[in-house]
Design an enzyme around this catalytic site. Structure first.
Site, PDB file in Angstrom:
ATOM      1  N   GLU A 147       5.484  37.353  25.236  1.00  0.00           N
ATOM      2  CA  GLU A 147       4.678  36.355  24.169  1.00  0.00           C
ATOM      3  C   GLU A 147       3.470  37.271  24.622  1.00  0.00           C
ATOM      4  OE1 GLU A 147       6.621  32.368  22.720  1.00  0.00           O
ATOM      5  OE2 GLU A 147       5.861  32.203  24.944  1.00  0.00           O
ATOM      6  N   ASP A 154     -17.413  19.655   4.526  1.00  0.00           N
ATOM      7  CA  ASP A 154     -17.627  19.375   2.920  1.00  0.00           C
ATOM      8  C   ASP A 154     -18.716  20.601   3.475  1.00  0.00           C
ATOM      9  OD1 ASP A 154     -20.322  17.788   3.903  1.00  0.00           O
ATOM     10  OD2 ASP A 154     -18.347  16.441   4.150  1.00  0.00           O
TER      11      ASP A 154
END
Ligand code: GLA
Length: 728
Positions: A614, A534
């Protein structure tokens, strides 16, 4: 001038919006207009008074049956004065009566932006960036003073509101409802958008028509919650990203909240937002005052996109604070999904070593490094380093990791306590429990009563004993349950309704203290992922872990919903291992990085399990992220697709504010056989400019109005990044 006063008409002007109220002949503060900026005039001509039969008339309206608080649009509505809609304000007096009737007293205009003691608020660095209007209202018996504060940030079409209530009387009163904002719209049909979800699926977009009656979302969990975000949007029907009137309301508060719309008998719509009145009752002694949290409204007459851009800029520049507000955040690796609780200092060091080799800049040691904490059943509250598990002191581990040229961070969950902890054994009354009852457990833990200073001080001392000694560059502040058993042993029975709000104030006080003591430490908020994502938290932590769901495909929707209010610089996003731990889905590494780059960007996996291909790919990803960082963090973010209308692709774009550069990311979120060609329309480019991408030239107009053809997806969840540079 952002604030104009003409007689008793108050007009707030931003670049594109206008907000007006008027104190009428009875001193009632009417809301007259909120919409597109236009020539200034008294908008009260829009209010049509009629005799509406059963709608009551205040005594001072005498025989005027057309004057009723039940039908008039009000700026700060009260309970018990004949307005039968749900109100913003209710205070119970010494007779036990909750009937307020606030009337205009006066006003003041201040240069710069007001502040709220102990609560987060948008700020202006210099007084030219914002203006403040304060309107004073008094209850008719003169005993309650209510000051309505308005902050006007012209540049961002941002109007903030907060309310300060003071008891001027000689008796105590009980504040039962003190919402931060009330916006009455006298006509028009509206849609309202809310952002709902659950743990691992936060901020999904819901858009529904406002119908007669009351629709509300909110939280009674003591946190802003995974379930509903304290941000809502009111939009004219058919509003799209680029067209239509809408305004957002964001509450800068990390506790229980209510957001509500009510369409009344005359098709008027009232929007209310603030602290949830459920489980809230605040005793005000004579002379005492109470501040509500701030609500922040942004209006747009050109769709959601402009509204979001203004929220993004205002949050980045006038809400987030500290050293990292605009600085590039380090690319991090967090060990949580890589090891969970099962690690040693040596294991972590090896992870860091491999990560450093790939270009990662910060190593974060997550849960499990302290007390007796090898599972989530014990240890919270005992914030001393488990040197046996680490095989060294924290200083040593931090020094070794710094020796790799990396920064070092740790995880904390300061607000919680395990029953199996030294802290709980010593101070069982520090945890929320209802007297005489066994507590409600969640993740097998309880919540500390952060409304109490001595509880906060104890945790703060424990934390600083650790943080003062080891070099800690980053702290993840977690909170992994909802609050229940709300009872504070430190407060009398008539003050128990204050506990949850005092808790939030305590949390903010703690975060402020921590930030001041460690100004160089980057803080990331977290609550089981995005359970406290928030605007209030963003005042203390410039980034928040967006969700415990790290599946890139699920993240598309989560980050999409989050972006309506919050900028990408605030969204914690990591590349994790596949098959994904939450969904079991496998997504190409390149797509996982594309999605995480629309956030703070980092990794959350065990590098020892990566192949050398990777690792090489990750090295490249980090180089690419650093290259695009400026554009991603400071450019405008455009939602090019919506999950509601486009099932096969997700696309978004970052465009530099000077329109010289743009990055478009596309993910094939679903594949289909015999695929048809698709296009996506770009935004934020120079119409006549020539843009170069992968050796091809396009005009900005072509990309925006005819679109960019998308490549055919050869495999599920493939993704593409298109980088456009304006030819000089
Ligand atoms: C929460 C957080 C995770 C992780 C765990 C540790 O769920 O969201 O990222 O830190 O706690 O217990």
């Amino acid at each position: 001038m952002a604030i104009a006063v003409n007689e008793k008409v108050f007009t707030l002007c931003t670049k594109n919006s206008m907000y007006q109220m008027k104190a009428d002949e009875h001193g009632v503060l009417l809301h007259t207009y909120y919409g597109k900026r236009t020539e200034q005039m008294d908008f009260s001509y829009l209010i049509q008074k009629r005799d509406h039969g059963f709608s009551g008339n205040p005594y001072d309206a005498e025989t005027d049956r057309k004057y009723s608080l039940d039908t008039l649009p009000q700026e700060y509505s009260c309970q018990g004065n004949g307005d039968y809609r749900e109100s913003a304000f209710a205070v119970r007096n010494q007779y036990g009566v909750s009937a307020s009737d606030l009337r205009f007293q006066g006003y003041e205009i201040l240069k710069g932006k007001y502040e709220i003691p102990g609560l987060p608020a948008f700020y202006a660095e210099d007084s030219a960036q914002a203006d403040t209007l304060v309107i004073s209202m008094k209850d008719r018996d003169g005993e309650i003073l209510v000051k309505l504060y308005y902050g006007v940030f012209e540049e961002f079409d941002l109007i903030t509101r907060a309310v300060c209530v003071e008891n001027l009387g000689e008796e105590e009163v009980y504040l039962e409802r003190a919402l931060s904002c009330c916006v009455d719209q006298t006509c028009g049909n509206w849609d309202w958008m809310t952002f709902y979800g659950k743990h691992e699926m936060e901020r999904q977009v819901s858009r529904t028509q406002v119908h007669h009656g009351i629709q509300s979302v909110g939280s009674l969990r003591g946190t802003s919650s995974h379930q509903y975000n304290p941000f809502v949007v009111l939009a004219a029907p058919h509003t799209t990203e680029t067209q239509g009137n809408c305004f957002g309301v964001s509450l800068l508060y990390s506790g229980s909240f209510l957001a509500q719309v009510e369409k009344d008998q005359f098709d008027q719509t009232r929007v209310l937002m603030g602290i949830h009145p459920g489980n809230f009752c605040y005793k005000l002694l004579p002379g005492q005052s109470f501040w509500t949290p701030e609500a922040a409204m942004v209006y747009s007459d050109s769709g959601f996109e402009a509204m979001s851009h203004n929220y993004h800029k205002a949050i980045r520049n006038h809400l987030c604070r500290g050293k990292f507000k605009n600085a590039r955040r380090p690319v991090l690796i967090n060990n949580w999904e890589g090891t969970y609780f099962d690690f040693t200092g040596e294991k972590l060091f090896h992870m860091a070593e491999e990560a450093a080799d790939m270009g990662v800049e910060l190593f974060v040691m997550d849960d499990g490094w302290f007390g007796k904490r090898d599972s989530d059943n014990s240890g919270l509250g005992d914030w001393y380093v488990n040197e046996k598990k680490l095989g060294c002191t924290l200083q040593e581990l931090s020094a070794k990791i710094h020796g790799l040229g990396m920064k070092f961070g740790i995880w904390y969950e300061p607000e919680c306590v395990s029953e199996d902890s030294d802290l709980y054994r010593a101070h069982p009354d520090w945890a929320f429990t209802v007297p005489g009852r066994k507590p409600v457990r969640s993740r097998n833990q309880l919540v500390l009563d952060f409304s109490r200073q001595e509880v906060r001080d104890h945790i703060f001392d424990q934390m600083s004993a650790v943080l003062d000694r080891a070099e800690v560059d980053y702290l993840k502040w977690d909170f992994n349950r909802s609050i229940c058993d709300v009872y504070s042993a430190a407060l009398s029975a008539d003050r128990q309704g204050e506990v949850l709000h005092r808790y939030v104030l305590g949390l903010y006080e703690f975060l402020e203290r921590l930030g001041k003591r460690y100004p160089d430490m980057l803080m990331e908020g977290c609550s089981g992922g995005g359970g406290r994502f928030d605007a209030g938290m963003l005042y203390y932590t410039p980034q928040i872990w967006c969700s415990d769901d790290t599946d890139a495909i699920e993240r598309l929707d989560i980050q999409y919903g989050t972006s309506f209010c919050y900028p990408v610089s605030t969204m914690g996003a990591h590349v994790s291992a596949c098959p994904n731990h939450q969904t079991g889905r496998s997504v190409p590494l390149s797509t996982r990085a594309t999605v995480a780059m629309a956030g703070t960007f980092g990794y959350e996996l065990d590098p020892a399990k990566l192949t050398s291909e990777e690792k090489a790919e990750i090295r490249e990803q980090i180089i690419r992220f650093k290259e695009y960082y400026e554009l991603i963090q400071t450019g405008d973010y455009f939602r090019l697709t919506s999950p509601d209308t486009e099932r096969y692709y997700s696309a978004w774009e970052f465009a530099a504010l000077d329109k010289k550069e743009a990055l478009v990311s596309v993910v094939a979120s679903r594949v289909r056989a015999n695929d048809q060609p698709s296009r996506v329309l770009l935004r934020g480019l120079q119409e006549n400019g020539i843009y170069l991408c992968d050796g091809k030239e396009y005009t900005g107009g072509a990309l925006m109005y005819a679109g960019l053809p998308l490549p055919e997806a050869k495999q599920e969840y493939e993704s593409w990044n298109f980088h456009f540079l304006l030819k000089e």
